[in-house]
Scaffold this motif. Structure first.
Motif, mmCIF file in Angstrom:
data_model
loop_
_atom_site.group_PDB
_atom_site.id
_atom_site.type_symbol
_atom_site.label_atom_id
_atom_site.label_comp_id
_atom_site.label_asym_id
_atom_site.label_seq_id
_atom_site.Cartn_x
_atom_site.Cartn_y
_atom_site.Cartn_z
ATOM 1 N N PHE A 1 0.040 2.017 -4.914
ATOM 2 C CA PHE A 1 -1.407 2.038 -4.753
ATOM 3 C C PHE A 1 -2.121 3.730 -4.249
ATOM 4 C CE2 PHE A 1 -4.586 1.492 -1.241
ATOM 5 C CZ PHE A 1 -6.016 0.638 -1.749
ATOM 6 N N GLY B 1 0.079 -1.441 0.111
ATOM 7 C CA GLY B 1 -0.186 -0.049 -0.032
ATOM 8 C C GLY B 1 0.406 0.982 0.428
ATOM 9 N N ASP B 2 2.204 1.538 -0.528
ATOM 10 C CA ASP B 2 2.855 2.336 -1.089
ATOM 11 C C ASP B 2 2.426 3.399 -1.643
ATOM 12 O OD1 ASP B 2 4.698 2.297 -3.377
ATOM 13 O OD2 ASP B 2 4.783 0.535 -2.516
ATOM 14 N N ILE B 3 2.972 4.771 -1.548
ATOM 15 C CA ILE B 3 2.290 5.630 -2.735
ATOM 16 C C ILE B 3 2.966 5.063 -3.929
ATOM 17 C CG2 ILE B 3 4.343 7.239 -2.000
ATOM 18 C CD1 ILE B 3 1.933 9.361 -2.194
ATOM 19 N N ASN B 4 3.818 4.826 -4.186
ATOM 20 C CA ASN B 4 4.542 4.058 -5.244
ATOM 21 C C ASN B 4 3.188 3.269 -6.256
ATOM 22 O OD1 ASN B 4 6.911 5.640 -5.920
ATOM 23 N ND2 ASN B 4 8.166 4.285 -5.737
ATOM 24 N N SER C 1 0.680 5.218 0.968
ATOM 25 C CA SER C 1 -0.376 5.436 -0.006
ATOM 26 C C SER C 1 -1.773 6.541 0.646
ATOM 27 C CB SER C 1 -2.175 4.205 -0.725
ATOM 28 O OG SER C 1 -2.355 5.006 -1.107
ATOM 29 N N THR D 1 3.131 -1.987 5.038
ATOM 30 C CA THR D 1 3.991 -0.664 3.852
ATOM 31 C C THR D 1 4.977 -0.493 4.115
ATOM 32 O OG1 THR D 1 3.221 1.297 5.255
ATOM 33 C CG2 THR D 1 1.479 0.639 3.480
#
Length: 407
Positions: free
Chosen positions: A272, A267-270, A330, A318
């Motif tokens: 998700f 669920g990281d910003i890259n 995310s 994450t």
């Protein structure tokens, strides 16, 4: 399927090329008496008949939406559904509470209103990369099982299952739990096996190679070993469905199977939500506008809402880094966690060996443990190994050593 003409999307050489390809494509279908999904939908729409409806007392129509995810995939499908608008529409539980009269609720719209609030939990330790994400998730699973939680009450979920399935397989063994995924293991991982399932897939692969080789020879081409390996890697040995499943987030949208514990990784910003990629002919924005594609941001939000609906306890793991680059969770993930799960007491034999907490059975093992912490190179690092010489050490090789030192 979508009432979109080529000239509304393309111009110049690309328009000329695609029109020529389309003419040849339509000729090919007609010559070989073939149809595609577009033809089937068009036939259903243009030749619609109500004869089959006589068999039923009543017809109920779903709305083909779950949250922001749309399951209608073309203009033709939408037009077909409009024909059915005279029939009863399935209603959500929310609508029923508002006083609407509908004998059958839409199961895909049943919301979390009837369920207790989901507890959002995060691990007690910092998580480095996606390998560490998987390790942390496996540690949580191990802790839950040590406290007596049944394996049927636990589910591991990733937004992109292919990124994590190999790590899950490796780390499940390390922490002595049993797990499986729908991805399976590539045929390239096997050299020779007496396992009947593996033999069956090998036979299918060999049959496929013979068929393709025959076609290549007919076209005057050579089937290279590289192509054979690529084909081989596409054949998978399915996992036995025993233990704790790793599934993809999209598989849960619309599910009514509730779990006490769901662990979500990736669920990281890259990743998700995922970033939209352009087709070489048209852009991602045009996919959304013309071709009934779902918006990745809204799809991810719906998927997360579904996790909260299906889980009593949702563990969010994450990664903090991707390579050398720092990551953030995310923007869809809240930092309002109900509690933290302490997994500092969950260690694999490999981790215990670094702390000198395992039983040393012989001098070789003692020497091996010592070299893990030593900066000097030994036979365990490849010194003195016959038949192997590596002059340079590239960044990609270093990354491989990180993921598998024995490589």
């Amino acid at each position: 399927r979508n009432n979109v003409s080529f000239d509304s999307l393309l111009n110049g050489d690309r328009l000329d090329a695609i029109e020529i390809i389309n003419i040849k494509y339509q000729e090919y279908k007609k010559k070989h008496n073939l149809v595609d999904i577009s033809d089937i939908e068009n036939i259903v729409f243009l030749q619609w008949t109500n004869v089959f409806l006589d068999e039923f007392n009543n017809i109920y129509i779903d709305n083909f939406m779950i949250g922001d995810v749309n399951f209608i995939k073309s203009k033709l499908q939408e037009n077909i559904l409009k024909i059915l608008q005279k029939f009863s529409k399935l209603m959500s539980l929310i609508s029923l509470k508002a006083g609407a009269k509908a004998p059958v609720p839409n199961s895909s719209e049943v919301t979390a209103l009837a369920s207790p609030k989901t507890n959002i939990i995060k691990p007690s330790i910092e998580v480095f990369d996606k390998i560490d994400e998987t390790r942390t998730a496996v540690k949580i699973i191990r802790k839950l099982m040590e406290y007596g939680v049944n394996s049927d009450d636990i589910l591991l979920v990733a937004d992109n299952i292919r990124e994590y399935s190999e790590f899950y397989r490796m780390l499940s063994d390390e922490y002595q739990i049993t797990g499986y995924s729908s991805v399976g293991l590539s045929l390239t991982s096997y050299f020779d096996s007496e396992n009947p399932d593996v033999k069956d897939v090998f036979n299918k692969y060999n049959s496929k190679i013979k068929s393709i080789d025959k076609l290549y020879k007919k076209l005057g081409l050579e089937l290279s070993n590289e192509i054979k390996q690529n084909i081989k890697s596409s054949f998978k040995i399915s996992d036995k469905k025993i233990g704790i499943e790793l599934c993809e987030l999209s598989d849960l949208v619309g599910s009514e199977h509730k779990y006490k514990h769901i662990i979500f990784i990736g669920g990281d910003i890259n990743r998700f939500p995922r970033s939209g990629s352009d087709n070489f002919l048209w852009s991602y924005d045009e996919d959304l506008r013309w071709f009934y594609a779902n918006d990745y941001f809204r799809s991810a939000k719906t998927g997360l809402d579904e996790l909260k609906r299906l889980a009593s306890y949702l563990y969010v793991v994450t990664a903090n880094y991707s390579g050398k680059r720092e990551l953030m969770p995310s923007i869809l993930l809240s930092d309002n966690y109900n509690k933290i799960i302490d997994i500092s007491d969950i260690n694999s034999p490999n981790q215990l060996s670094l702390k000198n907490q395992t039983v040393i059975s012989d001098e070789n093992i003692k020497e091996y443990y010592e070299t893990i912490l030593s900066e000097n190179l030994t036979k365990f690092d490849g010194i003195g190994v016959n038949g192997f010489e590596d002059i340079t050490l590239s960044a990609s090789q270093i990354n491989k050593y990180i993921s598998c030192p024995l490589a």
